[in-house]
Design a protein around this motif. Structure first.
Motif, PDB file in Angstrom:
ATOM      1  N   THR A  77     -58.227 -98.953  56.375  1.00  0.00           N
ATOM      2  CA  THR A  77     -59.044 -99.941  57.200  1.00  0.00           C
ATOM      3  C   THR A  77     -58.010-100.757  57.960  1.00  0.00           C
ATOM      4  OG1 THR A  77     -60.838-100.044  55.564  1.00  0.00           O
ATOM      5  CG2 THR A  77     -60.406-102.048  56.960  1.00  0.00           C
ATOM      6  N   VAL A  78     -56.692-100.924  57.478  1.00  0.00           N
ATOM      7  CA  VAL A  78     -55.948-101.894  58.246  1.00  0.00           C
ATOM      8  C   VAL A  78     -55.423-101.071  59.329  1.00  0.00           C
ATOM      9  CG1 VAL A  78     -53.448-102.653  58.113  1.00  0.00           C
ATOM     10  CG2 VAL A  78     -54.903-102.787  56.188  1.00  0.00           C
ATOM     11  N   TYR A 102     -67.040-100.969  62.959  1.00  0.00           N
ATOM     12  CA  TYR A 102     -66.661 -99.773  61.925  1.00  0.00           C
ATOM     13  C   TYR A 102     -65.848-100.269  60.699  1.00  0.00           C
ATOM     14  CZ  TYR A 102     -65.029 -95.801  59.428  1.00  0.00           C
ATOM     15  OH  TYR A 102     -64.525 -94.646  58.733  1.00  0.00           O
ATOM     16  N   ALA A 103     -64.503-101.073  61.070  1.00  0.00           N
ATOM     17  CA  ALA A 103     -63.545-101.243  60.063  1.00  0.00           C
ATOM     18  C   ALA A 103     -64.293-102.553  59.147  1.00  0.00           C
ATOM     19  CB  ALA A 103     -62.225-101.512  60.645  1.00  0.00           C
ATOM     20  N   THR A 104     -64.657-103.314  59.768  1.00  0.00           N
ATOM     21  CA  THR A 104     -65.197-104.393  59.094  1.00  0.00           C
ATOM     22  C   THR A 104     -66.592-104.401  58.153  1.00  0.00           C
ATOM     23  OG1 THR A 104     -66.365-105.522  61.009  1.00  0.00           O
ATOM     24  CG2 THR A 104     -64.200-106.298  60.734  1.00  0.00           C
ATOM     25  N   SER A 105     -67.143-103.231  58.495  1.00  0.00           N
ATOM     26  CA  SER A 105     -68.264-102.669  57.643  1.00  0.00           C
ATOM     27  C   SER A 105     -67.932-101.983  56.540  1.00  0.00           C
ATOM     28  CB  SER A 105     -69.268-101.912  58.450  1.00  0.00           C
ATOM     29  OG  SER A 105     -68.663-100.656  58.492  1.00  0.00           O
ATOM     30  N   SER A 106     -66.669-101.522  56.155  1.00  0.00           N
ATOM     31  CA  SER A 106     -66.061-100.746  55.038  1.00  0.00           C
ATOM     32  C   SER A 106     -66.101-101.614  53.836  1.00  0.00           C
ATOM     33  CB  SER A 106     -64.937-100.045  55.356  1.00  0.00           C
ATOM     34  OG  SER A 106     -63.827-101.026  55.473  1.00  0.00           O
ATOM     35  N   ASP A 107     -66.027-101.184  52.632  1.00  0.00           N
ATOM     36  CA  ASP A 107     -65.775-102.069  51.448  1.00  0.00           C
ATOM     37  C   ASP A 107     -64.387-102.628  51.544  1.00  0.00           C
ATOM     38  OD1 ASP A 107     -68.467-101.491  50.544  1.00  0.00           O
ATOM     39  OD2 ASP A 107     -67.924 -99.830  49.261  1.00  0.00           O
ATOM     40  N   TRP A 109     -62.627-104.003  53.806  1.00  0.00           N
ATOM     41  CA  TRP A 109     -62.552-104.994  54.634  1.00  0.00           C
ATOM     42  C   TRP A 109     -62.677-106.316  53.547  1.00  0.00           C
ATOM     43  CZ3 TRP A 109     -61.352-107.640  58.754  1.00  0.00           C
ATOM     44  CH2 TRP A 109     -61.933-108.735  58.959  1.00  0.00           C
ATOM     45  N   GLY A 110     -63.415-106.301  52.893  1.00  0.00           N
ATOM     46  CA  GLY A 110     -63.824-107.488  51.818  1.00  0.00           C
ATOM     47  C   GLY A 110     -62.593-107.755  50.971  1.00  0.00           C
ATOM     48  N   ARG A 111     -61.845-106.480  50.568  1.00  0.00           N
ATOM     49  CA  ARG A 111     -60.763-106.535  49.825  1.00  0.00           C
ATOM     50  C   ARG A 111     -59.417-107.060  50.382  1.00  0.00           C
ATOM     51  NH1 ARG A 111     -63.260-101.645  48.249  1.00  0.00           N
ATOM     52  NH2 ARG A 111     -61.488-100.693  48.685  1.00  0.00           N
ATOM     53  N   LEU A 112     -59.142-106.978  51.764  1.00  0.00           N
ATOM     54  CA  LEU A 112     -58.300-107.334  52.333  1.00  0.00           C
ATOM     55  C   LEU A 112     -57.893-108.858  52.087  1.00  0.00           C
ATOM     56  CD1 LEU A 112     -58.614-105.809  55.713  1.00  0.00           C
ATOM     57  CD2 LEU A 112     -56.951-104.929  54.062  1.00  0.00           C
ATOM     58  N   PRO A 113     -56.466-109.203  52.156  1.00  0.00           N
ATOM     59  CA  PRO A 113     -56.296-110.671  52.003  1.00  0.00           C
ATOM     60  C   PRO A 113     -57.147-111.565  53.099  1.00  0.00           C
ATOM     61  CG  PRO A 113     -54.406-109.479  51.959  1.00  0.00           C
ATOM     62  CD  PRO A 113     -55.177-108.359  52.376  1.00  0.00           C
ATOM     63  N   ALA A 114     -57.570-112.744  52.448  1.00  0.00           N
ATOM     64  CA  ALA A 114     -58.087-113.504  53.315  1.00  0.00           C
ATOM     65  C   ALA A 114     -57.569-113.979  54.589  1.00  0.00           C
ATOM     66  CB  ALA A 114     -58.468-114.943  52.777  1.00  0.00           C
ATOM     67  N   GLU A 115     -56.373-114.109  54.515  1.00  0.00           N
ATOM     68  CA  GLU A 115     -55.556-114.470  55.984  1.00  0.00           C
ATOM     69  C   GLU A 115     -55.572-113.214  56.882  1.00  0.00           C
ATOM     70  OE1 GLU A 115     -54.541-116.882  52.655  1.00  0.00           O
ATOM     71  OE2 GLU A 115     -54.623-114.675  52.960  1.00  0.00           O
ATOM     72  N   HIS A 116     -55.445-111.955  56.362  1.00  0.00           N
ATOM     73  CA  HIS A 116     -55.519-110.961  57.053  1.00  0.00           C
ATOM     74  C   HIS A 116     -56.902-110.891  58.007  1.00  0.00           C
ATOM     75  CE1 HIS A 116     -54.184-106.280  57.860  1.00  0.00           C
ATOM     76  NE2 HIS A 116     -54.966-106.746  58.615  1.00  0.00           N
ATOM     77  N   ARG A 117     -57.971-111.050  57.292  1.00  0.00           N
ATOM     78  CA  ARG A 117     -59.274-110.676  57.607  1.00  0.00           C
ATOM     79  C   ARG A 117     -59.435-111.902  58.739  1.00  0.00           C
ATOM     80  NH1 ARG A 117     -63.026-111.704  53.455  1.00  0.00           N
ATOM     81  NH2 ARG A 117     -61.231-112.252  52.291  1.00  0.00           N
ATOM     82  N   ALA A 118     -58.994-113.329  58.529  1.00  0.00           N
ATOM     83  CA  ALA A 118     -59.207-114.130  59.406  1.00  0.00           C
ATOM     84  C   ALA A 118     -58.500-113.980  60.696  1.00  0.00           C
ATOM     85  CB  ALA A 118     -59.037-115.621  58.665  1.00  0.00           C
ATOM     86  N   ALA A 119     -57.307-113.479  60.648  1.00  0.00           N
ATOM     87  CA  ALA A 119     -56.387-113.424  61.810  1.00  0.00           C
ATOM     88  C   ALA A 119     -56.871-112.158  62.670  1.00  0.00           C
ATOM     89  CB  ALA A 119     -54.991-113.009  61.198  1.00  0.00           C
ATOM     90  N   HIS A 120     -57.528-111.273  62.069  1.00  0.00           N
ATOM     91  CA  HIS A 120     -58.001-110.252  62.813  1.00  0.00           C
ATOM     92  C   HIS A 120     -59.187-110.692  63.588  1.00  0.00           C
ATOM     93  CE1 HIS A 120     -59.539-106.433  64.235  1.00  0.00           C
ATOM     94  NE2 HIS A 120     -60.594-106.730  63.696  1.00  0.00           N
TER      95      HIS A 120
END
Length: 187
Positions: A77-78, A102-107, A109-120
């Motif tokens: 996912t990364v 596609y990447a953000t619909s995977s399981d 995605w929700g397990r990535l660090p919050a800062e990584h998700r927000a930055a993306h």
């Protein structure tokens, strides 16, 4: 880019040795950073090749029997998120959004660090804006703020993206509230 590639060479064991999951994760993370750097330098071939190498390591890392199941800082996912940003940096915004969705619909995605998700989410807003979709760009910023407010409120890229969304004049109440919260508009 050069520093990351040099470090990866030091971490990569000979083919006859089975790499440790931590070494795979570190090497893969460095390759992702190198691929993003190559994209920034406008080197499409290097960006693609480095992302492909990171993807191969991610495949091995994702299925490694000794991998800690809580280790989510690197994986497929990364790499996909990086590929989305690379596509956007070369102006292929449709491809960027397709990979992003596609990447953000995977399981994972929700397990990535919050800062990584927000930055993306902050970084992908440019692709939405370039495609003429300020509403979705604004929602990505609002979502990023809900996930990790400091990322949205401190990063200059977020302020720039939010300013671009505001200039379109098609903002939702959530986007207007966010702009007011970070001081881009008056209450």
């Amino acid at each position: 880019m050069a520093a990351s590639i040099t470090a990866v060479r030091q971490l990569t064991p000979p083919p006859s040795h089975k790499p440790a999951p931590d070494d795979l994760a570190l090497a893969g993370t460095l390759l992702v950073e190198a691929a993003l750097s190559a994209a920034t330098c406008r080197d499409a071939t290097a960006a693609r090749d480095l992302a492909d190498h990171a993807a191969r390591l991610a495949g091995t890392h994702d299925t490694h029997p000794d991998r800690d199941s809580g280790d989510i800082a690197f994986g497929s996912t990364v790499v996909d998120l990086a590929r989305a940003l690379i596509a956007a940096s070369f102006g292929d915004n449709h491809q960027a959004i397709t990979i992003h969705q596609y990447a953000t619909s995977s399981d994972a995605w929700g397990r990535l660090p919050a800062e990584h998700r927000a930055a993306h989410l902050i970084d992908i807003t440019r692709a939405y804006l370039d495609l003429g979709n300020p509403r979705t760009a604004g929602q990505a910023l609002v979502t990023a703020d809900r996930i990790a407010p400091a990322e949205t409120r401190i990063r200059p890229t977020a302020r720039t993206a939010l300013t671009a969304v505001l200039r379109t004049g098609t903002t939702t109440a959530d986007v207007t509230r966010l702009a007011t919260t970070i001081g881009l508009t008056r209450p």
